[in-house]
Design an enzyme around this catalytic site. Sequence first.
Site, PDB file in Angstrom:
ATOM      1  N   ASP A 101      22.699  65.735  57.706  1.00 33.19           N
ATOM      2  CA  ASP A 101      23.355  64.545  57.163  1.00 33.19           C
ATOM      3  C   ASP A 101      23.452  64.236  55.568  1.00 33.19           C
ATOM      4  O   ASP A 101      24.203  63.335  55.163  1.00 33.19           O
ATOM      5  CB  ASP A 101      22.587  63.348  57.803  1.00 33.19           C
ATOM      6  CG  ASP A 101      21.129  62.932  57.162  1.00 33.19           C
ATOM      7  OD1 ASP A 101      20.929  61.799  56.894  1.00 33.19           O
ATOM      8  OD2 ASP A 101      20.438  63.997  56.664  1.00 33.19           O
ATOM      9  N   ASP A 140      18.243  69.794  60.228  1.00 34.31           N
ATOM     10  CA  ASP A 140      17.403  69.114  59.252  1.00 34.31           C
ATOM     11  C   ASP A 140      16.566  68.239  59.853  1.00 34.31           C
ATOM     12  O   ASP A 140      16.493  67.767  60.913  1.00 34.31           O
ATOM     13  CB  ASP A 140      18.479  68.451  58.256  1.00 34.31           C
ATOM     14  CG  ASP A 140      17.926  67.813  57.215  1.00 34.31           C
ATOM     15  OD1 ASP A 140      17.063  68.338  56.206  1.00 34.31           O
ATOM     16  OD2 ASP A 140      18.141  66.595  56.950  1.00 34.31           O
ATOM     17  N   ASP A 166      22.843  69.023  52.487  1.00 37.92           N
ATOM     18  CA  ASP A 166      23.111  69.953  53.636  1.00 37.92           C
ATOM     19  C   ASP A 166      24.401  70.324  54.028  1.00 37.92           C
ATOM     20  O   ASP A 166      24.557  71.258  54.776  1.00 37.92           O
ATOM     21  CB  ASP A 166      22.884  69.054  54.946  1.00 37.92           C
ATOM     22  CG  ASP A 166      21.374  68.656  55.279  1.00 37.92           C
ATOM     23  OD1 ASP A 166      20.662  69.431  54.783  1.00 37.92           O
ATOM     24  OD2 ASP A 166      21.085  67.439  55.677  1.00 37.92           O
TER      25      ASP A 166
END
Length: 634
Positions: A527, A336, A531
């Site tokens: 995080d 990410d 996700d």
Amino acid sequence: MAHDHSEIGHSHSHDSQWKTYFPAAASFLLLVSGILLEQTEAAFFSYPVTLVWYIAAYLLVGLKVNYQVVKEIRNGNIFSEFFLMSIATIGAFLIGEYSEGVAVMLFYAIGELFQDAAVERAQRSIKALLDIRPDEVTVIRNNEPVVVNPSEVTLGEIIQIKSGEKVALDGELLSETAAFNTAALTGESKPDTKTKGQAVLAGMINLQTLADVKVTALFKDSKLSRILQMVQQEATARKSKTQLFISRFAKVYTPIVVFLAIAIVSLPYLFVANYVFNDWLYRGLVFLVISCPCALVISIPLGYFGGIGLASRNGILFKGSNYLDVMTKIHTVVMDKTGTLTKGVFEVQEVMAHTIDKDKLVVLTAALESKSTHPIAHAIVRYSKDSYKSVSVSDVEEIAGHGLSGTVEGRKVLAGNLKLLKKYGIAYDKAIESKVETIVVVAVNDEYVGYFTIADELKEDAHVAISRLHELGIKTVMLSGDKQSIVDKVAQALQIDAAYGDLLPENKVEKVQELKDKGRTIAFVGDGVNDAPVIALADAGIAMGGLGSDATIETADIVIQNDQPSKIASSIQIGKVTRRIVMQNITLAFGVKVVVLILGAGGLATLWEAVFADVGVALLAIVNAVRIQRMRIY
């Protein structure tokens, strides 16, 4: 009273250690003194004193093992390593080799103590990593701020969160407004301004002035409490394939060894002319002791515990030894962007002066923004490095949803978004409308003079993280909900192999599934709450745990506690180091055992040599496994 409690806790710790080590120490003293008395032929030290003496030494360390044998047999598991130790040592007593019988059991017990100490050390380092929950929080009681442990705060109480402080408990905001860094919870890099009555979650960081929060969830329900509980249960429950194989192997191997030992004792009767039962029984016992798979049973799980301990010392939490193995097979790391490779906080990226000196633009804008509490204003003030301090500012007005106006050094200054300039009918360069970053435009005396671009900043070790992964031959992919133009810019700066923007959480899942369908072993690093589904899908899910959301941390297999992306490569290295040590231990154990088994069956090895072959190899394997925790990972 606190002092008394700590003293009691301290004495309990000493009591526990004394109970753990006393039996082995007492047995060792009895064994050594017994051997010395035999060597010096002390008058009183003859049968039955010798038998009672050695039985006492044996029971100190053997009672627990023999009890375990009975327990295993009741559960239908006859052929365990405990069974081998019991019949070998009891057999030694039956043929009068008392000291050797004690020695086999004593050294086995010492090996177990080494193992327990090493495992406890690994568990301590894991617990120390995790147990970083705030140990104090300011709560309002009787209209006075009192600092207490968060576990003492009850539902409905009001706590105060200072600027820069992490929120320890979930609650509801009582202050009129407060800005929080919520990047970990939402994946959104823009700080979140909360208003009175809105929810404030544990893990958010207060960016501005003192905030009052009414508690809506107890401390025991915090994410760190749950992680700690998960690790205690799961780090031991989730075993690697190697461990599972050795467990299965031992179940097949042990009965074979027992029947071979019986064959060594009985078959020579048919072929050897001067057959002496005691001699061949001794050889059978030697064979049993050597064949005991202690080194494998002890050192392999210990090797994995060592790996988990090494990881925890480096700020990485593995929730099970199986994930150490998985990390050695990773082909592609998917990441990410916000909060993983970037800080999730605003910083000035570019300053463009139009009809004014750049330094002057910075001073005038920072002077005006210094009167605001907005995180974007803070970014400009930080960028100015206090150059505005001597500048006079007056008549500052906040124009909701637009920006600020005020008088700076006698000039009318406007700073805000493009809507602000449109509101005042001020002309500006239309090209700036295509800027992808957050933009702050500035006008002086109703004339457009320049702009600032504000964007999320890369983490200090983001470049190192990607280059280290490339050195390990691993492909890197970045997924983000941000605009493709921003994503491309970050990917180019970091030299990431592939980058995809404008993705919703379900699109991230699709991208990871596509990679898996191509036969790649995937680690995903994220995080935010958004996700969690992708982390669950990946072969190894890695969460940034410093600010990571509850859902993500609970779903993840590995947690990077200090939020450093360079730890991704470290976790792969730790997996490989652990695997190498475990394989060394397996090779060592099998190699030595095969040699000494042949010698034992041929009558060339005594019980003492068998003890040192078995326990010696186990101790070497333990030392090798413990070595993992002392290694340096870069």
